[in-house]
Write a protein that holds these residues in place. Structure first.
Motif, PDB file in Angstrom:
ATOM      1  N   LEU A   6       0.823  -1.208   0.000  1.00 48.93           N
ATOM      2  CA  LEU A   6       0.000   0.000   0.000  1.00 48.93           C
ATOM      3  C   LEU A   6       0.856   1.258   0.000  1.00 48.93           C
ATOM      4  O   LEU A   6       0.486   2.276  -0.599  1.00 48.93           O
ATOM      5  CB  LEU A   6      -0.933  -0.006   1.215  1.00 48.93           C
ATOM      6  N   HIS A   7       2.019   1.217   0.676  1.00 51.97           N
ATOM      7  CA  HIS A   7       2.906   2.384   0.711  1.00 51.97           C
ATOM      8  C   HIS A   7       3.376   2.785  -0.690  1.00 51.97           C
ATOM      9  O   HIS A   7       3.781   3.929  -0.900  1.00 51.97           O
ATOM     10  CB  HIS A   7       4.134   2.086   1.576  1.00 51.97           C
ATOM     11  N   GLU A  27      -7.324   4.187   0.450  1.00 50.65           N
ATOM     12  CA  GLU A  27      -7.947   5.247   1.239  1.00 50.65           C
ATOM     13  C   GLU A  27      -8.116   4.841   2.696  1.00 50.65           C
ATOM     14  O   GLU A  27      -7.982   5.680   3.600  1.00 50.65           O
ATOM     15  CB  GLU A  27      -9.294   5.626   0.613  1.00 50.65           C
ATOM     16  N   ARG A  28      -8.396   3.550   2.953  1.00 55.69           N
ATOM     17  CA  ARG A  28      -8.429   3.084   4.341  1.00 55.69           C
ATOM     18  C   ARG A  28      -7.040   3.176   4.965  1.00 55.69           C
ATOM     19  O   ARG A  28      -6.886   3.559   6.138  1.00 55.69           O
ATOM     20  CB  ARG A  28      -8.959   1.646   4.405  1.00 55.69           C
ATOM     21  N   HIS A  29      -6.008   2.874   4.177  1.00 56.82           N
ATOM     22  CA  HIS A  29      -4.628   2.964   4.647  1.00 56.82           C
ATOM     23  C   HIS A  29      -4.260   4.411   4.980  1.00 56.82           C
ATOM     24  O   HIS A  29      -3.554   4.682   5.958  1.00 56.82           O
ATOM     25  CB  HIS A  29      -3.693   2.398   3.580  1.00 56.82           C
ATOM     26  N   LEU A  30      -4.750   5.363   4.178  1.00 58.20           N
ATOM     27  CA  LEU A  30      -4.426   6.773   4.404  1.00 58.20           C
ATOM     28  C   LEU A  30      -4.908   7.276   5.762  1.00 58.20           C
ATOM     29  O   LEU A  30      -4.318   8.186   6.339  1.00 58.20           O
ATOM     30  CB  LEU A  30      -5.041   7.641   3.295  1.00 58.20           C
ATOM     31  N   ALA A  35       2.357   9.673   6.711  1.00 56.99           N
ATOM     32  CA  ALA A  35       3.434   9.834   5.734  1.00 56.99           C
ATOM     33  C   ALA A  35       2.882   9.713   4.312  1.00 56.99           C
ATOM     34  O   ALA A  35       3.197  10.526   3.433  1.00 56.99           O
ATOM     35  CB  ALA A  35       4.519   8.790   5.970  1.00 56.99           C
ATOM     36  N   CYS A  36       2.053   8.694   4.072  1.00 58.84           N
ATOM     37  CA  CYS A  36       1.467   8.534   2.744  1.00 58.84           C
ATOM     38  C   CYS A  36       0.486   9.662   2.441  1.00 58.84           C
ATOM     39  O   CYS A  36       0.415  10.145   1.306  1.00 58.84           O
ATOM     40  CB  CYS A  36       0.762   7.182   2.636  1.00 58.84           C
ATOM     41  N   ALA A  37      -0.294  10.083   3.425  1.00 59.62           N
ATOM     42  CA  ALA A  37      -1.243  11.166   3.223  1.00 59.62           C
ATOM     43  C   ALA A  37      -0.531  12.451   2.813  1.00 59.62           C
ATOM     44  O   ALA A  37      -0.967  13.172   1.916  1.00 59.62           O
ATOM     45  CB  ALA A  37      -2.069  11.385   4.487  1.00 59.62           C
ATOM     46  N   GLN A  38       0.594  12.728   3.484  1.00 62.81           N
ATOM     47  CA  GLN A  38       1.366  13.921   3.142  1.00 62.81           C
ATOM     48  C   GLN A  38       1.930  13.821   1.726  1.00 62.81           C
ATOM     49  O   GLN A  38       1.909  14.790   0.964  1.00 62.81           O
ATOM     50  CB  GLN A  38       2.501  14.106   4.160  1.00 62.81           C
TER      51      GLN A  38
END
Length: 250
Positions: A6-7, A27-30, A35-38
């Motif tokens: 996912l990363h 989107e669930r991971h975010l 870090a991924c969201a940024q």
């Protein structure tokens, strides 16, 4: 799909290139990975800025080629335990470089599409304005106080009427029951200037009934003719006339 995989999806997600199942999982991971969201926020902002800066439309196939290429580029998994960005050093890995390169290419493609769409809209507006002007001129000829008409039978059982206004110095040709010209051909109208034929425009090859404002002034023309010409028209007649009509004189 595990967390490590996912990363790797930030770039594809920012470019709206994920299939629905992977988009939902990412989107669930975010929600739990700042870090991924940024990174998604940064890549999305970069794509938007680059898209606005594009001034030249790309090749037609570029967008599809970029999206295909994205699926073959794997981003590096972030370092274990990393939860947020702490400075410029975290952006130097191949993962960010690959994502940014894909982002730039896709932004160029999407920006080019926007430029193309804007040009198409402008062309459509210009064509609409031109058609409106022609319709207004056609109506002026038909409604002119000095408008005079002459009618006659055309080849193949069609019927034609020509309306001439000396005050407008223009003429309109009305046709009904016209047969379609052969494939790759078009009906071309001509002014008859004392035996010399002057091009007066083309008819719609798909219309059996048509009203055409003859292209150009009547001037000293005594009549009009119609010939079958190659698509796009000819500088002078290349076939025998389908019809010859005299302009009304009284």
């Amino acid at each position: 799909m595990n967390t490590a995989e996912l990363h790797t999806l930030t770039g594809a997600y920012a470019l709206h290139a994920l299939p629905e199942s992977e988009r939902q999982a990412f989107e669930r991971h975010l929600e739990d990975c700042e870090a991924c969201a940024q990174e998604v926020r940064e890549l999305s902002a970069t794509a938007a800025r680059l898209g606005l800066a594009v001034a030249e439309p790309p090749p037609h196939e570029l967008r599809a080629r970029v999206l295909r290429a994205i699926t073959t580029v794997r981003q590096e998994t972030p370092a274990p335990g990393r939860r947020e960005r702490t400075g410029g050093g975290g952006r130097t890995g191949r993962r960010y470089a690959y994502a940014l390169a894909a982002c730039i290419a896709a932004a160029a493609a999407f920006g080019g599409v926007a430029v193309w769409q804007n040009q198409v809209a402008q062309d459509a507006r210009q064509e609409a304005r031109q058609a409106q002007r022609q319709n207004e001129q056609l109506a002026q000829v038909l409604s002119a106080p000095d408008a005079k008409t002459a009618s006659g039978e055309l080849t193949g059982g069609a019927r034609g009427t020509v309306v001439v206004s000396q005050s407008q110095n223009r003429a309109v040709f009305l046709a009904s029951g016209m047969q379609r010209p052969p494939s790759g051909k078009v009906y071309q109208l001509w002014f008859n200037d004392e035996g010399t034929m002057r091009s007066a425009g083309l008819m719609d090859p798909t219309a059996s009934d048509d009203a055409v404002l003859l292209d150009g002034p009547v001037d000293q023309a005594s009549g009009m003719g119609i010939t079958v010409e190659p698509a796009g028209g000819s500088a002078e007649p290349t076939s025998s006339p389908v019809a010859l009509m005299d302009f009304p004189t009284a």
